[in-house]
Design a protein around this motif. Structure first.
Motif, PDB file in Angstrom:
ATOM      1  N   UNK A 141       0.851  -1.189   0.000  1.00  0.00           N
ATOM      2  CA  UNK A 141       0.000   0.000   0.000  1.00  0.00           C
ATOM      3  C   UNK A 141       0.887   1.240   0.000  1.00  0.00           C
ATOM      4  N   UNK A 142       0.710   2.078  -1.001  1.00  0.00           N
ATOM      5  CA  UNK A 142       1.414   3.358  -1.068  1.00  0.00           C
ATOM      6  C   UNK A 142       0.433   4.452  -0.668  1.00  0.00           C
ATOM      7  N   UNK A 143       0.843   5.341   0.205  1.00  0.00           N
ATOM      8  CA  UNK A 143      -0.033   6.455   0.575  1.00  0.00           C
ATOM      9  C   UNK A 143       0.543   7.761   0.049  1.00  0.00           C
ATOM     10  N   UNK A 144      -0.331   8.650  -0.381  1.00  0.00           N
ATOM     11  CA  UNK A 144       0.104   9.940  -0.914  1.00  0.00           C
ATOM     12  C   UNK A 144      -1.082  10.881  -0.992  1.00  0.00           C
ATOM     13  N   UNK A 145      -0.805  12.159  -0.993  1.00  0.00           N
ATOM     14  CA  UNK A 145      -1.862  13.146  -1.201  1.00  0.00           C
ATOM     15  C   UNK A 145      -2.264  13.205  -2.670  1.00  0.00           C
ATOM     16  N   UNK A 146      -1.308  12.908  -3.547  1.00  0.00           N
ATOM     17  CA  UNK A 146      -1.549  13.042  -4.985  1.00  0.00           C
ATOM     18  C   UNK A 146      -0.910  11.883  -5.729  1.00  0.00           C
ATOM     19  N   UNK A 147      -1.728  11.003  -6.287  1.00  0.00           N
ATOM     20  CA  UNK A 147      -1.211   9.819  -6.987  1.00  0.00           C
ATOM     21  C   UNK A 147      -0.351  10.200  -8.182  1.00  0.00           C
ATOM     22  N   UNK A 148      -0.593  11.366  -8.773  1.00  0.00           N
ATOM     23  CA  UNK A 148       0.182  11.795  -9.941  1.00  0.00           C
ATOM     24  C   UNK A 148       1.636  12.105  -9.600  1.00  0.00           C
ATOM     25  N   UNK A 149       1.942  12.193  -8.307  1.00  0.00           N
ATOM     26  CA  UNK A 149       3.327  12.438  -7.887  1.00  0.00           C
ATOM     27  C   UNK A 149       4.152  11.154  -7.910  1.00  0.00           C
ATOM     28  N   UNK A 150       3.492  10.031  -8.170  1.00  0.00           N
ATOM     29  CA  UNK A 150       4.160   8.728  -8.269  1.00  0.00           C
ATOM     30  C   UNK A 150       4.321   8.389  -9.750  1.00  0.00           C
ATOM     31  N   UNK A 151       5.438   7.793 -10.122  1.00  0.00           N
ATOM     32  CA  UNK A 151       5.739   7.572 -11.544  1.00  0.00           C
ATOM     33  C   UNK A 151       4.642   6.723 -12.213  1.00  0.00           C
ATOM     34  N   UNK A 152       4.435   6.989 -13.498  1.00  0.00           N
ATOM     35  CA  UNK A 152       3.361   6.356 -14.266  1.00  0.00           C
ATOM     36  C   UNK A 152       3.437   4.833 -14.238  1.00  0.00           C
ATOM     37  N   UNK A 153       4.638   4.296 -14.344  1.00  0.00           N
ATOM     38  CA  UNK A 153       4.790   2.846 -14.440  1.00  0.00           C
ATOM     39  C   UNK A 153       4.360   2.137 -13.149  1.00  0.00           C
ATOM     40  N   UNK A 154       4.471   2.816 -12.022  1.00  0.00           N
ATOM     41  CA  UNK A 154       3.967   2.248 -10.768  1.00  0.00           C
ATOM     42  C   UNK A 154       2.456   2.428 -10.688  1.00  0.00           C
ATOM     43  N   UNK A 155       1.976   3.635 -11.029  1.00  0.00           N
ATOM     44  CA  UNK A 155       0.529   3.911 -10.964  1.00  0.00           C
ATOM     45  C   UNK A 155      -0.266   2.922 -11.817  1.00  0.00           C
ATOM     46  N   UNK A 156       0.242   2.628 -12.996  1.00  0.00           N
ATOM     47  CA  UNK A 156      -0.498   1.761 -13.924  1.00  0.00           C
ATOM     48  C   UNK A 156      -0.587   0.318 -13.444  1.00  0.00           C
ATOM     49  N   UNK A 157       0.223  -0.052 -12.455  1.00  0.00           N
ATOM     50  CA  UNK A 157       0.246  -1.423 -11.953  1.00  0.00           C
ATOM     51  C   UNK A 157      -0.390  -1.537 -10.564  1.00  0.00           C
ATOM     52  N   UNK A 158      -1.065  -0.487 -10.137  1.00  0.00           N
ATOM     53  CA  UNK A 158      -1.702  -0.493  -8.822  1.00  0.00           C
ATOM     54  C   UNK A 158      -3.180  -0.145  -8.938  1.00  0.00           C
ATOM     55  N   UNK A 159      -3.912  -0.461  -7.910  1.00  0.00           N
ATOM     56  CA  UNK A 159      -5.308  -0.036  -7.802  1.00  0.00           C
ATOM     57  C   UNK A 159      -5.321   1.249  -6.970  1.00  0.00           C
ATOM     58  N   UNK A 160      -5.797   2.332  -7.575  1.00  0.00           N
ATOM     59  CA  UNK A 160      -5.804   3.632  -6.876  1.00  0.00           C
ATOM     60  C   UNK A 160      -7.150   3.824  -6.187  1.00  0.00           C
TER      61      UNK A 160
END
Length: 326
Positions: A141-160
């Motif tokens: 589980x990654x926590x953040x205020x803004x998912x866009x601050x995390x690189x695209x390749x990680x975002x695309x492989x996670x459930x937001x």
């Protein structure tokens, strides 16, 4: 204090239902991003997720397992936080090594990376490899205020999972009921994560000093006085304490300047906040569009320098440059 998750179930009921349904139907993702400004609810949510998976009494919040999860001391729960405003590659490498080891206890294993926006390039790439080759019954589980601050390749492989925003008006109203000045309550409601957080900030005292200093700077700008003098006299020692205070300063500058811009843009119709500042504006002989341009310039500078604050720059030079520019 034992987590009973009652507040989470009220404030973020849709998130709780989503997690419950996913666990019940065994349709879990191996990696999640919990995104939102409500850090308190996000913190409770990943504890709740861990409790649902590990507690034998359906996240009761009272058993020994739940107590250990609450204290982050359960051996199947690992929490990674940033060091020096950055999550480093060796922290992720250590996580990968831990993943490959057999757990002392049975059940799912949960790995939480708080403030994942602080992952640097090396740590992001290391984490990406882990997410691409997940271990069974292991959840990240990654926590953040803004998912866009995390690189695209990680975002695309996670459930937001998007958390609802904080009820700011409720925090403000409760603070006013407690006797807090309306203007100050408005500020606190916009920078605090909860009513409890706002009350704790008041107790610590720094937030009051920052608020008074910000209003001093705004007044100087309005009457044409050099705000750099205010920085030298009152701000230098205050703003060189810690990063929370520095962020607090920029957030307050932004909030009050935005109200000033609204006032000047709407033919001097006020919102009910910062009347003393609006009265000072009314007493000046400056033309509205000139003052409006100045206020916009200040807001642009606030946004620019707050962003630079995250780039590990020399803080003294940063603020000296900021106050010179505005």
């Amino acid at each position: 204090m034992i987590f009973l998750f009652d507040e989470l179930k009220i404030c973020q009921s849709s998130i709780v239902r989503l997690l419950d349904r996913s666990i019940k139907n065994k349709r879990l993702f191996h990696a999640y991003i919990f995104e939102g400004e409500d850090e308190k609810s996000i913190n409770e949510a990943w504890h709740y997720f861990a409790a649902k998976l590990l507690c034998k009494h359906d996240a009761c919040g009272e058993c020994e397992t739940c107590k250990r999860i609450e204290n982050d001391s359960h051996s199947n729960l690992t929490v990674i936080e940033s060091t020096s405003d950055m999550i480093k590659k060796d922290q992720i490498t250590s996580l990968i090594e831990e993943l490959s080891m057999t757990s002392l206890e049975e059940g799912a294993r949960i790995y939480v990376i708080k403030d994942a926006n602080k992952l640097n390039k090396a740590s992001s790439n290391a984490l990406l490899k882990l997410i691409e080759e997940p271990f069974p019954n292991h959840y990240i589980i990654l926590t953040t205020r803004n998912a866009n601050s995390i690189i695209d390749t990680i975002r695309s492989r996670t459930e937001i999972i998007h958390f609802l925003p904080i009820n700011r008006s409720s925090i403000e109203n409760n603070l006013v009921i407690q006797g807090v000045n309306k203007d100050f309550a408005y500020i606190l409601s916009n920078i605090a994560a909860s009513l409890e957080d706002a009350s704790e900030m008041i107790k610590k005292g720094a937030v009051i000093d920052v608020y008074e200093f910000v209003k001093r700077v705004i007044r100087s700008i309005i009457i044409g006085k050099d705000p750099y003098i205010d920085y030298l006299i009152k701000g230098k020692n205050l703003l060189n304490t810690d990063k929370d205070v520095q962020i607090m300063f920029f957030d307050m500058m932004s909030l009050i300047t935005e109200e000033e811009i609204k006032y000047l843009s709407n033919e001097r119709t006020n919102s009910g906040y910062f009347l003393d500042i609006f009265q000072m504006i009314d007493k000046t002989k400056n033309i509205d569009n000139v003052m409006l341009k100045d206020a916009i310039k200040v807001l642009d500078a606030v946004n620019k320098y707050e962003e630079r604050l995250n780039a590990h720059v020399n803080v003294d030079l940063l603020f000296a440059s900021f106050f010179t520019e505005i």
